[in-house]
Design a protein around this motif. Structure first.
Motif, PDB file in Angstrom:
ATOM      1  N   ALA A 223      63.435  17.722  33.156  1.00 23.41           N
ATOM      2  CA  ALA A 223      62.690  18.416  32.099  1.00 23.41           C
ATOM      3  C   ALA A 223      61.263  17.900  32.050  1.00 23.41           C
ATOM      4  CB  ALA A 223      63.372  18.194  30.748  1.00 23.41           C
ATOM      5  N   GLY A 224      60.308  18.807  32.079  1.00 20.57           N
ATOM      6  CA  GLY A 224      58.914  18.391  31.892  1.00 20.57           C
ATOM      7  C   GLY A 224      58.437  17.421  32.944  1.00 20.57           C
ATOM      8  N   ALA A 225      58.789  17.694  34.171  1.00 17.38           N
ATOM      9  CA  ALA A 225      58.331  16.840  35.263  1.00 17.38           C
ATOM     10  C   ALA A 225      58.158  17.705  36.496  1.00 17.38           C
ATOM     11  CB  ALA A 225      59.351  15.741  35.552  1.00 17.38           C
ATOM     12  N   ASN A 226      57.250  17.301  37.349  1.00 15.22           N
ATOM     13  CA  ASN A 226      57.004  18.040  38.583  1.00 15.22           C
ATOM     14  C   ASN A 226      57.135  17.088  39.769  1.00 15.22           C
ATOM     15  OD1 ASN A 226      56.212  19.949  40.428  1.00 15.22           O
ATOM     16  ND2 ASN A 226      54.022  19.625  40.048  1.00 15.22           N
ATOM     17  N   PRO A 227      58.347  16.620  40.026  1.00 12.27           N
ATOM     18  CA  PRO A 227      58.515  15.586  41.050  1.00 12.27           C
ATOM     19  C   PRO A 227      58.120  16.042  42.451  1.00 12.27           C
ATOM     20  CG  PRO A 227      60.665  16.335  40.245  1.00 12.27           C
ATOM     21  CD  PRO A 227      59.624  16.924  39.346  1.00 12.27           C
TER      22      PRO A 227
ATOM     23  N   ASN B 190      54.673  14.814  42.166  1.00 14.82           N
ATOM     24  CA  ASN B 190      54.384  13.503  41.583  1.00 14.82           C
ATOM     25  C   ASN B 190      55.408  12.413  41.895  1.00 14.82           C
ATOM     26  OD1 ASN B 190      52.129  14.702  40.419  1.00 14.82           O
ATOM     27  ND2 ASN B 190      53.320  15.389  38.677  1.00 14.82           N
ATOM     28  N   HIS B 191      56.609  12.826  42.237  1.00 20.06           N
ATOM     29  CA  HIS B 191      57.655  11.841  42.556  1.00 20.06           C
ATOM     30  C   HIS B 191      58.502  12.362  43.701  1.00 20.06           C
ATOM     31  CE1 HIS B 191      56.561  11.272  38.289  1.00 20.06           C
ATOM     32  NE2 HIS B 191      56.642   9.993  38.590  1.00 20.06           N
ATOM     33  N   PRO B 192      57.873  12.548  44.881  1.00 21.30           N
ATOM     34  CA  PRO B 192      58.582  13.204  45.985  1.00 21.30           C
ATOM     35  C   PRO B 192      59.894  12.510  46.366  1.00 21.30           C
ATOM     36  CG  PRO B 192      56.458  12.309  46.701  1.00 21.30           C
ATOM     37  CD  PRO B 192      56.485  12.219  45.225  1.00 21.30           C
TER      38      PRO B 192
ATOM     39  N   ARG C  32      56.804  27.881  36.476  1.00 18.63           N
ATOM     40  CA  ARG C  32      57.720  27.865  37.612  1.00 18.63           C
ATOM     41  C   ARG C  32      57.031  27.103  38.738  1.00 18.63           C
ATOM     42  NH1 ARG C  32      62.384  30.502  38.115  1.00 18.63           N
ATOM     43  NH2 ARG C  32      63.163  30.847  40.226  1.00 18.63           N
ATOM     44  N   GLU C  33      57.437  25.867  38.938  1.00 15.56           N
ATOM     45  CA  GLU C  33      56.819  25.022  39.958  1.00 15.56           C
ATOM     46  C   GLU C  33      57.521  25.307  41.277  1.00 15.56           C
ATOM     47  OE1 GLU C  33      54.227  23.341  39.393  1.00 15.56           O
ATOM     48  OE2 GLU C  33      54.284  22.227  37.492  1.00 15.56           O
ATOM     49  N   LEU C  34      56.759  25.842  42.239  1.00 19.53           N
ATOM     50  CA  LEU C  34      57.382  26.238  43.505  1.00 19.53           C
ATOM     51  C   LEU C  34      58.163  25.105  44.154  1.00 19.53           C
ATOM     52  CD1 LEU C  34      55.209  28.586  45.687  1.00 19.53           C
ATOM     53  CD2 LEU C  34      57.385  28.957  44.504  1.00 19.53           C
TER      54      LEU C  34
ATOM     55  N   TRP D 297      63.033  13.028  32.886  1.00 23.97           N
ATOM     56  CA  TRP D 297      61.856  13.725  32.343  1.00 23.97           C
ATOM     57  C   TRP D 297      60.604  12.903  32.631  1.00 23.97           C
ATOM     58  CZ3 TRP D 297      65.227  10.682  29.740  1.00 23.97           C
ATOM     59  CH2 TRP D 297      64.689   9.596  29.045  1.00 23.97           C
ATOM     60  N   ALA D 298      59.457  13.578  32.466  1.00 19.39           N
ATOM     61  CA  ALA D 298      58.177  12.865  32.571  1.00 19.39           C
ATOM     62  C   ALA D 298      57.236  13.406  31.495  1.00 19.39           C
ATOM     63  CB  ALA D 298      57.625  12.968  33.988  1.00 19.39           C
ATOM     64  N   MET D 299      55.980  13.646  31.865  1.00 21.75           N
ATOM     65  CA  MET D 299      54.948  13.892  30.853  1.00 21.75           C
ATOM     66  C   MET D 299      55.112  15.208  30.092  1.00 21.75           C
ATOM     67  SD  MET D 299      53.272  11.150  30.988  1.00 21.75           S
ATOM     68  CE  MET D 299      54.782  10.351  31.498  1.00 21.75           C
TER      69      MET D 299
ATOM     70  N   LEU E  92      48.466  25.386  25.207  1.00 20.57           N
ATOM     71  CA  LEU E  92      47.862  24.904  26.460  1.00 20.57           C
ATOM     72  C   LEU E  92      48.416  23.537  26.827  1.00 20.57           C
ATOM     73  CD1 LEU E  92      45.579  24.664  28.679  1.00 20.57           C
ATOM     74  CD2 LEU E  92      44.111  23.779  26.852  1.00 20.57           C
ATOM     75  N   MET E  93      48.836  23.400  28.095  1.00 22.81           N
ATOM     76  CA  MET E  93      49.216  22.074  28.601  1.00 22.81           C
ATOM     77  C   MET E  93      48.242  21.672  29.704  1.00 22.81           C
ATOM     78  SD  MET E  93      52.667  23.087  30.670  1.00 22.81           S
ATOM     79  CE  MET E  93      52.772  24.386  31.886  1.00 22.81           C
ATOM     80  N   THR E  94      48.007  20.369  29.836  1.00 23.32           N
ATOM     81  CA  THR E  94      47.140  19.886  30.910  1.00 23.32           C
ATOM     82  C   THR E  94      48.019  19.131  31.887  1.00 23.32           C
ATOM     83  OG1 THR E  94      46.660  17.834  29.724  1.00 23.32           O
ATOM     84  CG2 THR E  94      45.152  19.676  29.358  1.00 23.32           C
ATOM     85  N   LEU E  95      47.820  19.345  33.164  1.00 19.33           N
ATOM     86  CA  LEU E  95      48.712  18.729  34.153  1.00 19.33           C
ATOM     87  C   LEU E  95      47.965  18.350  35.432  1.00 19.33           C
ATOM     88  CD1 LEU E  95      48.806  21.503  35.731  1.00 19.33           C
ATOM     89  CD2 LEU E  95      50.954  21.906  34.571  1.00 19.33           C
ATOM     90  N   ARG E  96      48.715  17.724  36.347  1.00 21.55           N
ATOM     91  CA  ARG E  96      48.129  17.240  37.592  1.00 21.55           C
ATOM     92  C   ARG E  96      48.497  18.131  38.757  1.00 21.55           C
ATOM     93  NH1 ARG E  96      49.981  13.639  34.542  1.00 21.55           N
ATOM     94  NH2 ARG E  96      49.040  11.578  34.643  1.00 21.55           N
TER      95      ARG E  96
ATOM     96  N   TYR F 110      50.841  23.749  46.072  1.00 25.28           N
ATOM     97  CA  TYR F 110      52.083  24.290  45.514  1.00 25.28           C
ATOM     98  C   TYR F 110      51.834  25.438  44.564  1.00 25.28           C
ATOM     99  CZ  TYR F 110      54.433  20.254  47.426  1.00 25.28           C
ATOM    100  OH  TYR F 110      54.934  19.321  48.271  1.00 25.28           O
ATOM    101  N   ARG F 111      50.735  25.367  43.832  1.00 18.60           N
ATOM    102  CA  ARG F 111      50.508  26.415  42.837  1.00 18.60           C
ATOM    103  C   ARG F 111      49.559  27.489  43.353  1.00 18.60           C
ATOM    104  NH1 ARG F 111      49.747  21.712  39.193  1.00 18.60           N
ATOM    105  NH2 ARG F 111      51.817  21.118  38.426  1.00 18.60           N
ATOM    106  N   GLY F 112      49.152  27.346  44.600  1.00 20.00           N
ATOM    107  CA  GLY F 112      48.320  28.379  45.205  1.00 20.00           C
ATOM    108  C   GLY F 112      46.915  28.465  44.633  1.00 20.00           C
TER     109      GLY F 112
ATOM    110  N   PHE G 294      48.519  15.510  24.956  1.00 22.82           N
ATOM    111  CA  PHE G 294      47.785  16.150  26.055  1.00 22.82           C
ATOM    112  C   PHE G 294      48.382  17.501  26.438  1.00 22.82           C
ATOM    113  CE2 PHE G 294      47.121  11.534  27.237  1.00 22.82           C
ATOM    114  CZ  PHE G 294      45.753  11.511  27.042  1.00 22.82           C
ATOM    115  N   LYS G 295      49.613  17.735  26.023  1.00 26.53           N
ATOM    116  CA  LYS G 295      50.266  18.981  26.427  1.00 26.53           C
ATOM    117  C   LYS G 295      50.671  19.836  25.237  1.00 26.53           C
ATOM    118  CE  LYS G 295      51.893  17.280  30.936  1.00 26.53           C
ATOM    119  NZ  LYS G 295      50.871  16.257  31.140  1.00 26.53           N
ATOM    120  N   SER G 296      50.156  19.536  24.041  1.00 22.25           N
ATOM    121  CA  SER G 296      50.317  20.569  23.009  1.00 22.25           C
ATOM    122  C   SER G 296      48.992  20.836  22.334  1.00 22.25           C
ATOM    123  CB  SER G 296      51.428  20.275  21.994  1.00 22.25           C
ATOM    124  OG  SER G 296      51.617  18.937  21.726  1.00 22.25           O
TER     125      SER G 296
END
Ligand SMILES: Nc1nc2c(c(=O)[nH]1)N[C@H]1C(S)=C(S)[C@@H](COP(=O)(O)OP(=O)(O)OC[C@H]3O[C@@H](n4cnc5c(=O)[nH]c(N)nc54)[C@H](O)[C@@H]3O)O[C@H]1N2
Ligand SMILES: Nc1nc2c(c(=O)[nH]1)N[C@H]1C(S)=C(S)[C@@H](COP(=O)(O)OP(=O)(O)OC[C@H]3O[C@@H](n4cnc5c(=O)[nH]c(N)nc54)[C@H](O)[C@@H]3O)O[C@H]1N2
Ligand SMILES: [Mo]
Length: 673
Positions: free
Chosen positions: A159-163, A166-168, A191-193, A297-299, A568-572, A588-590, A662-664
Motif C-alpha cells: 500500500a502506498g509504495a512504488n517498489p 524505489n525498492h527493486p 496505476r504504477e506500471l 507500505w511506504a510514503m 495532490l500527491m508528490t512522489l519520486r 515507468y510512467r512514460g 507531502f501527499k495530502s
C-alpha cells in the motif's frame, strides 16, 4: 551485492548510480572561482553533483560571492565557535539516513553531552508515522518480520509504495511469492506500471518474459486509505474472516474497532475511498483465503496529516486476521535510506526511550531522559523564527526535503551558522545556507578505513568492509570530524577522544547502550551479523506492557476537496534519489520531463485540457506552471514530482508523528492563458 539471506546477486541500479557518483573527481579551487554563488543557484541538483566530490572544507560568509577553501583546523574552529555562540538550546543536529551507526551514535552522544536534545533525522519526513503507529500496536517501532518471512507468506499487500522504482529488491520477493501461488494486492491511486508487470534483472526468466506483480490493483483516492482499510476490514468481518481465537487471546481493543467498523456504513466508506463494493469484496476474499499475510507500505501512507492513523488502520486488518507474531505474517514499513533505521536505533532522535536514556546516564553520566528535543519540522520552525543559532547536518539535504520551499530557504538563511557534512554539493548547500556556511567533506561509507555497521529494515545488523577513498583530497571520516568538534566544545578530559575515534570502541558502547544490540560487541571478533533481539515477532507475544497486540480506532480523516479542487500527491521517479535528480525521464510512467502534473483523462477533459497543455497548479502555498500528463490515476487526484513540487506543499504535519503531509495537498488546476 548479496542480500541479507546471503543470496547473490541483488543489483540495485540506484545504489550503483550513487556509488558511481562518489567516484567522480573532486571539485577544484579553480572551479569554485569559476562558479559564483549566483551561478551555483541556477544549477540543477544533478549539475551540482556533477561538479564533483567535495575534497576540502568550504566556507561562504554573509557577503561572500563564492565558496572558498578553508583549512581543516580553521573550519573546525569556526564550527565549534559557532556552536558555542549559539549554546546547546539554540542548535539542532540533523542526520540523513546514509551515515553509519558509529557516526550517528557518536553525534548523539556528543550533542547530548554538550546539553541538547535537539537531535533528529530524516525519518521525521519519512517513516516516523510508522514508528509511532507500530509502537502503539506492538510496542516496537520497526518491522515485525525478518526477510525470511517474506518467503513463507502467501499474501502481500503493498500500500502506498512504488517498489518497482524505489525498492527493486522487494519486487524479487513479490515475484517469488506469486510463483508459489501466493497473491499480491496493490493499493495505490496511481496505476504504477512496474507494479503491474516487471522485469527482474537478476532473474533470467523474469528478465526475458516479464513477471506479473499484482493480482488485484485497488486505486483509492489519495489520502483515503483509512476508509479503504476500514471497508476491507468490514468485508472480512461480514464474511466471517476475523480470527476470533487470535483476537480473544492475543489482542486487546477489538470491541471498539469492531463497533466503529459496524457503525460506518458501506455507502460512506465507498464514497470516501472511491472503490466499489465489488472490488472491496474481491480483495477481502483473497485476504480471507490467505493463511499468512504480510502488509507493507511506504510514503503513500506516511505522508499525510493522518499518516499515523493510516498505519493503525492497516494494522487492524493484520490483527483481525491473526497475521502478527506468526511465521510468514506481519507488518513491514519499507524504509528509505539504507541506514535510516540504524540512525534512529543508535539515538539520533529528540526523544530517547527510557531504557536507552538510563544507559546513557549510567555509562556517560548524561541525563538525557528528561526533556524532549525538537523534531525536524520543529527545528525548521525555530529557524524560521530566528531561534536557531547553529545547525549541524550529517548528510542529507534538509532544505530541499521541506514543505514550502521558499519558506524553508528563508528559515535556513536566518541561521547564523550552518555546518554540513557532505560528499557532494546539493541544492541545500546553496539555497539552504546559513549566514555563514561551512561544508566539511566526508568519506562515503564504503571509503572508510574502519569497518562500519548499519541496520536493515528487517532489523538485521550488517558489517561493511570499508575501503579506500576514490578521490584524492582532504576528506575525513564522519566519526573523526564529530570527535574533532567534540574535543573543542566539551570539557577537556570528559571523554577519551582516541577511543571515540575507534569504530570498534563505539560498537562496544552501542552494544552496552542500545537494547538488542548486544551482539555488536562481538562482531569484530568474527561474530556474526545478527537480528536485533526483541524486534521481530514469531510468536504472538509482543513488546507491549501486557504482551498483547493493540487494536486502535482510526477515525476517518476530513480530507475532502472543494468543488474545483483535486487531491495532490508528490512522489519520486526511478531516476532520482530524493532531492537529487539524475534523469529527467521517468521510464515507468512514460514522462519525458518532470515539470508535469499527472491527471486522469476524464479530469483533463472536464477542464478542456489535453496531454501537453500548460497549466498552473495552485495551492494555499504556491503555484507552479507545468504540463498536463494524462495518467491512469483515480479521477479527482493529481501527482507531481518531489522535490520540485515542494513549492506547493503547505506546512502541515501529522500531530502524532510530526511528518509533513507531502501527499495530502489540495490543489486547483487552471489553463495558462
Ligand atoms: N530510485 C529511488 N529509490 C528510492 C528513493 C528515491 O528517491 N529514488 N528514495 C528512498 C526513500 S528515502 C524512500 S522514503 C523510499 C520512498 O519510496 P516510496 O514510498 O515508494 O516513494 P514515493 O514516490 O514517495 O511514493 C510511493 C507511492 O505512494 C503512492 N501514493 C501517494 N499517495 C498515496 C495515498 O494517499 N495512498 C496510497 N495508497 N498510495 C499513495 C504513489 O502513487 C507512489 O506510487 O524510497 C527509497 N528508495
Ligand atoms: N514533497 C515531498 N517532500 C519530501 C518527500 C516526498 O515524497 N515529497 N520525501 C521525504 C523523504 S521520504 C525524505 S527521506 C527526505 C530526504 O531527506 P534527506 O535525506 O535530507 O535528503 P537526500 O536528498 O537523501 O540527501 C542527499 C544528500 O546526502 C549527502 N550524502 C550522500 N551520501 C552521503 C554520505 O555517505 N555521508 C554524508 N555525510 N552525506 C552524504 C549528499 O550531499 C546528497 O546530496 O525528503 C522528504 N521530502
Ligand atoms: Mo525517505
Amino acid at each position: 551485492m548479496v542480500n541479507e539471506a546471503g543470496r547473490f546477486p541483488e543489483v540495485c541500479k540506484k545504489s550503483l548510480q550513487a556509488q558511481a557518483g562518489d567516484m567522480a573527481g573532486p571539485i577544484t579551487e579553480e572551479s569554485l572561482r569559476q562558479h559564483p554563488l549566483t551561478h551555483l543557484a541556477r544549477l540543477s541538483s544533478a549539475q551540482l553533483e556533477g561538479l564533483g566530490r567535495i575534497a576540502f572544507p568550504l566556507i561562504a560568509e554573509e557577503d561572500d560571492t563564492h565558496f572558498r577553501r578553508i583549512p581543516w583546523e580553521d573550519a573546525l574552529e569556526r564550527a565549534s565557535a559557532g556552536l558555542q555562540a549559539a549554546g546547546p538550546q539554540e542548535v539542532f543536529f540533523y542526520s540523513s539516513g546514509r551515515s553509519s551507526n558509529e557516526a550517528a551514535f557518536l553525534m548523539q552522544v556528543v550533542a547530548r553531552a554538550w546539553g541538547t536534545q535537539n537531535i533528529n533525522n530524516c525519518s521525521y519526513y519519512c517513516h516516523n508515522a510508522s514508528g509511532v503507529a507500530l509502537t502503539r500496536v506492538y510496542g516496537s517501532g520497526t518491522a515485525s518480520i525478518a526477510l525470511e518471512d517474506l518467503e513463507e507468506a502467501d499474501l502481500a499487500v503493498v500500500a502506498g509504495a512504488n517498489p518497482a522504482s524505489n525498492h527493486p529488491r522487494l519486487i524479487t520477493q513479490l515475484v517469488n511469492l506469486r510463483r508459489r501461488r501466493g497473491k499480491v494486492i496493490i493499493v495505490n491511486p496511481l496505476r504504477e506500471l512496474g507494479l503491474v508487470r516487471f522485469r527482474v534483472p537478476s532473474d533470467w526468466r523474469s528478465l526475458v518474459f516479464g513477471s506479473t506483480i499484482s493480482d488485484v490493483y485497488l486505486q483509492p483516492h489519495v489520502g483515503s486509505d483509512i476508509a479503504l482499510f476500514t471497508a476491507l476490514l468490514k468485508a472480512v468481518v461480514e464474511s466471517g474472516g476475523a480470527d476470533d481465537y487470535y483476537i480473544d487471546n492475543y489482542t486487546i481493543g477489538w470491541d471498539a474497532v469492531e463497533r466503529s467498523v459496524t457503525e460506518l456504513s458501506w455507502a460512506s466508506l465507498i464514497e470516501a475511498c472511491g472503490i466499489s463494493r465489488h472490488d472491496i469484496q474481491h480483495a477481502a476474499e483473497i485476504m480471507i483465503e490467505a493463511k499468512r499475510g504480510i502488509l507493507c507500505w511506504a510514503m503513500g501512507l506516511t505522508h499525510h496529516l493522518h499518516g499515523t492513523d493510516n498505519i493503525i488502520a492497516l494494522s487492524n486488518i493484520a490483527l483481525a486476521r491473526g497475521w502478527l507474531g506468526r511465521p510468514g505474517c506481519g507488518l513491514l514499513p519499507i524504509r528509505g535510506h539504507s541506514n535510516v533505521q540504524g540512525v534512529g536505533s543508535v539515538g539520533v532522535t529528540p526523544n530517547l526511550k527510557a531504557a536507552f536514556a538510563a544507559k546513557m546516564e549510567e555509562i556517560y553520566g548524561i541525563a538525557a531522559g528528561k526533556e524532549k528535543g525538537m523534531t525536524t519540522f520543529e527545528s525548521m520552525q525555530a529557524a524560521a523564527e530566528g531561534r536557531v543559532g547553529a545547525a549541524f547536518m550529517l548528510g542529507g539535504n534538509l532544505f530541499a526535503s521541506n514543505p514550502d520551499r521558499y519558506w524553508a530557504a528563508a528559515a535556513m538563511k536566518r541561521i547564523p551558522l550552518t555546518i554540513y557534512l557532505s560528499t557532494k554539493l546539493n541544492e541545500g548547500h546553496v539555497h539552504g545556507r546559513g549566514r555563514t556556511s561551512l561544508i566539511l567533506p566526508v568519506l562515503a561509507r564504503d571509503e572508510e578505513a574502519q569497518t562500519t555497521t548499519q541496520e536493515s529494515m528487517f532489523n538485521f545488523v550488517r558489517l561493511s568492509e570499508g575501503g579506500t577513498p576514490v578521490v584524492e583530497g582532504n576528506l575525513r571520516s564522519e566519526v573523526d570530524i564529530i570527535a574533532s568538534l567534540a574535543e573543542r566544545i566539551l570539557p577537556r578530559g570528559r571523554f577519551d577522544w582516541a577511543a571515540l575515534r575507534s569504530h570498534r570502541h563505539l560498537r562496544e558502547q552501542i552494544a552496552r547502550i542500545v537494547p538488542g544490540y548486544e551482539p555488536l560487541a562481538r562482531i569484530d571478533e568474527g561474530g556474526a551479523e545478527f537480528h536485533i533481539e526483541g524486534r521481530s515477532f514469531h510468536e504472538p507475544r509482543f513488546a507491549t506492557v501486557d504482551r498483547k497486540a493493540h487494536f486502535h480506532v482510526a477515525p476517518l480523516p476530513d480530507f475532502s476537496p472543494g468543488a474545483d479542487e483535486f487531491r495532490l500527491m508528490t512522489l519520486r521517479s526511478e531516476g532520482q534519489f530524493n532531492t537529487v535528480v539524475y534523469e529527467e525521464e521517468d521510464l515507468y510512467r512514460g514522462n519525458t520531463r518532470r515539470d508535469v502534473v499527472m491527471m486522469a483523462e476524464e479530469d483533463a477533459c472536464g477542464l478542456g485540457l489535453q496531454e501537453g497543455d500548460r497549466v498552473h497548479v495552485r495551492t494555499d502555498t504556491g503555484v507552479l506552471e507545468v504540463t498536463v500528463s494524462v495518467a491512469d490515476i483515480r479521477s479527482g487526484n493529481l501527482a507531481m514530482y518531489y522535490p520540485e513540487a515542494n513549492v506547493l506543499v503547505p506546512r502541515r504535519v501529522d500531530e502524532h508523528s510530526g511528518t509533513p503531509a507531502f501527499k495530502s495537498v489540495l490543489a486547483r488546476v487552471v489553463r495558462v492563458t
